[in-house]
Design a protein around this motif. Structure first.
Motif, PDB file in Angstrom:
ATOM      1  N   LYS A 151       2.667   1.695  -3.430  1.00 17.26           N
ATOM      2  CA  LYS A 151       1.743   2.158  -4.471  1.00 17.26           C
ATOM      3  C   LYS A 151       1.402   3.633  -4.288  1.00 17.26           C
ATOM      4  O   LYS A 151       1.347   4.402  -5.260  1.00 17.26           O
ATOM      5  CB  LYS A 151       0.464   1.327  -4.436  1.00 17.26           C
ATOM      6  N   ALA A 152       1.197   4.045  -3.034  1.00 19.70           N
ATOM      7  CA  ALA A 152       0.787   5.429  -2.767  1.00 19.70           C
ATOM      8  C   ALA A 152       1.930   6.414  -2.945  1.00 19.70           C
ATOM      9  O   ALA A 152       1.722   7.537  -3.423  1.00 19.70           O
ATOM     10  CB  ALA A 152       0.235   5.530  -1.342  1.00 19.70           C
ATOM     11  N   PHE A 153       3.163   6.012  -2.603  1.00 18.84           N
ATOM     12  CA  PHE A 153       4.263   6.973  -2.527  1.00 18.84           C
ATOM     13  C   PHE A 153       5.321   6.798  -3.607  1.00 18.84           C
ATOM     14  O   PHE A 153       5.948   7.759  -4.021  1.00 18.84           O
ATOM     15  CB  PHE A 153       4.906   6.889  -1.133  1.00 18.84           C
ATOM     16  N   GLN A 154       5.549   5.558  -4.060  1.00 16.49           N
ATOM     17  CA  GLN A 154       6.614   5.277  -5.024  1.00 16.49           C
ATOM     18  C   GLN A 154       7.973   5.786  -4.502  1.00 16.49           C
ATOM     19  O   GLN A 154       8.587   6.681  -5.083  1.00 16.49           O
ATOM     20  CB  GLN A 154       6.290   5.913  -6.377  1.00 16.49           C
ATOM     21  N   GLU A 182       4.646  14.025  -1.023  1.00 19.79           N
ATOM     22  CA  GLU A 182       4.588  14.495  -2.409  1.00 19.79           C
ATOM     23  C   GLU A 182       4.954  15.973  -2.503  1.00 19.79           C
ATOM     24  O   GLU A 182       5.572  16.403  -3.481  1.00 19.79           O
ATOM     25  CB  GLU A 182       3.201  14.246  -2.991  1.00 19.79           C
ATOM     26  N   ASP A 226       0.834  -1.215   0.000  1.00 21.97           N
ATOM     27  CA  ASP A 226       0.000   0.000   0.000  1.00 21.97           C
ATOM     28  C   ASP A 226       0.861   1.254   0.000  1.00 21.97           C
ATOM     29  O   ASP A 226       0.587   2.218  -0.726  1.00 21.97           O
ATOM     30  CB  ASP A 226      -0.921   0.000   1.230  1.00 21.97           C
ATOM     31  N   PHE A 227       1.903   1.252   0.822  1.00 26.42           N
ATOM     32  CA  PHE A 227       2.783   2.415   0.913  1.00 26.42           C
ATOM     33  C   PHE A 227       3.541   2.629  -0.398  1.00 26.42           C
ATOM     34  O   PHE A 227       3.681   3.755  -0.885  1.00 26.42           O
ATOM     35  CB  PHE A 227       3.755   2.241   2.078  1.00 26.42           C
ATOM     36  N   ASP A 250       0.285  11.936   6.288  1.00 28.58           N
ATOM     37  CA  ASP A 250      -0.405  12.168   5.022  1.00 28.58           C
ATOM     38  C   ASP A 250       0.587  12.042   3.866  1.00 28.58           C
ATOM     39  O   ASP A 250       1.595  12.743   3.825  1.00 28.58           O
ATOM     40  CB  ASP A 250      -1.020  13.574   5.039  1.00 28.58           C
ATOM     41  N   ILE A 251       0.305  11.139   2.932  1.00 24.97           N
ATOM     42  CA  ILE A 251       1.184  10.928   1.791  1.00 24.97           C
ATOM     43  C   ILE A 251       1.373  12.215   0.993  1.00 24.97           C
ATOM     44  O   ILE A 251       2.433  12.448   0.389  1.00 24.97           O
ATOM     45  CB  ILE A 251       0.632   9.817   0.875  1.00 24.97           C
ATOM     46  N   ARG A 252       0.371  13.096   1.017  1.00 26.11           N
ATOM     47  CA  ARG A 252       0.506  14.354   0.290  1.00 26.11           C
ATOM     48  C   ARG A 252       1.690  15.165   0.790  1.00 26.11           C
ATOM     49  O   ARG A 252       2.325  15.884   0.010  1.00 26.11           O
ATOM     50  CB  ARG A 252      -0.777  15.192   0.427  1.00 26.11           C
TER      51      ARG A 252
END
Length: 336
Positions: free
Chosen positions: A57-60, A325, A54-55, A320-322
């Motif tokens: 996929k979300a963050f790369q 990013e 999951d991590f 928060d993954i954002r």
């Protein structure tokens, strides 16, 4: 020219100029990462693998620190009992490569390498022996004072560290040669900031940390040293400046040593970090503007060569993954 993520980390770890700054953040996937026992409950490994997927996929991420939730323990019953000193472990013997402790971890590493190894480099988290003993005693409800062990029986303590580190050194090499990981991420700390002298640390602790790093280097000279400052623990960073690693990560905010200063201290080795890692830090609570400004500040101060932006240590699970990013976008704009 754009490079793939594996080549990017190679270039950064060798202080070569790159067209972008890699990011390396990670967090735990089990609620009780230290006390969980994946040796007795293999289903926990599946939870960690799912969380890692999951991590990813979300963050790369640009590199993966393999989280060893469930594998913090060293499966010797005597380490689960209350320990009064190293004399309680005087009959300790190594586990041997046929033990589940070896097989399970190499198998776990192979799974992650098969999933992500073509795209990114993976570094397997190992703890130096004192942390393992502390984790196991804390989990059992019997906190241990290793600084006192060294004061009262330094040779006996060194014997315990030596036996367990022998298994860790064999594991480190096997994880690279058999498990296929690109290196290890070895976590160390001073045991006590002011109760263990540099002389005693160099004599009774350091040799058994160096044993692990040197074994890993025999397999592949591509390893990371983490000087842990979790929960505000302070370290004498200079004690590690001559350890044989390729990249280093420490708690810059806890130690008050910036990435720029650390680069000088560690002979211009590649550095990882820059951001705090708690719920009180920008990585967790900051606005986009604040996080972007902090990214720019770190890179302006440190430069862009031999730098992986990350945190002092493991970030909160619900970060928060954002926010990550925002850091990535800020680095891209900075190098342009």
């Amino acid at each position: 020219m754009a490079v793939n993520r594996r080549d990017l980390i190679d270039a950064v770890f060798h202080n070569e100029k790159t067209d972008r700054i890699p990011l390396g953040f990670w967090h735990h996937f089990l609620k009780d990462e230290t006390g969980s026992d994946a040796f007795s409950h293999p289903e926990l490994t599946e939870k960690v693998l799912a969380g890692q997927a999951d991590f990813y996929k979300a963050f790369q991420p640009d590199l993966i620190k393999i989280m060893t939730d469930g594998y913090f323990s060293y499966p010797v019953e005597s380490l689960k009992n209350p320990l009064t000193g190293p004399q309680d472990l005087k009959d300790l013997r190594t586990l041997g490569k046929d033990s589940d402790w070896f097989r399970f971890q190499i198998g776990y590493a192979k799974k992650l390498v098969s999933l992500y190894g073509k795209d990114v480099q993976l570094f397997y988290n190992l703890f130096a022996v004192p942390r393992t003993i502390e984790f196991m005693q804390d989990t059992a409800g019997h906190p241990v004072d290793l600084a006192e062990w060294i004061r009262e029986d330094p040779e006996g303590t060194a014997h315990v560290f030596d036996v367990i580190s022998e298994d860790y050194s064999i594991l480190a090499k096997a994880l690279i040669e058999e498990g296929g990981v690109d290196g290890i991420y070895l976590s160390v700390n001073n045991i006590s900031y002011d109760r263990v002298s540099e002389e005693d640390y160099a004599k009774y602790v350091a040799p058994y940390e160096l044993k692990i790093l040197e074994a890993a280097n025999e397999a592949k000279d591509n390893n990371i040293l983490h000087i842990c400052g979790y929960h505000g623990f302070r370290n004498h960073l200079e004690w590690y400046k001559d350890y044989p690693f390729l990249a280093v990560n420490w708690a810059a905010h806890v130690e008050g040593i910036s990435l720029k200063e650390g680069k000088k201290l560690f002979h211009d080795k590649a550095v990882i970090g820059g951001f705090g890692q708690t719920e009180q830090d920008l990585i967790y609570r900051g606005s986009e503007e604040e996080i972007r400004k902090e990214t720019e500040r770190i890179l302006t101060d440190t430069g862009t060569t031999g730098v992986v932006l990350g945190a002092d240590c493991t970030i909160p699970r619900d970060t928060d993954i954002r926010h990550l990013e925002w850091i990535r976008r800020a680095t891209e704009e900075f190098v342009k």
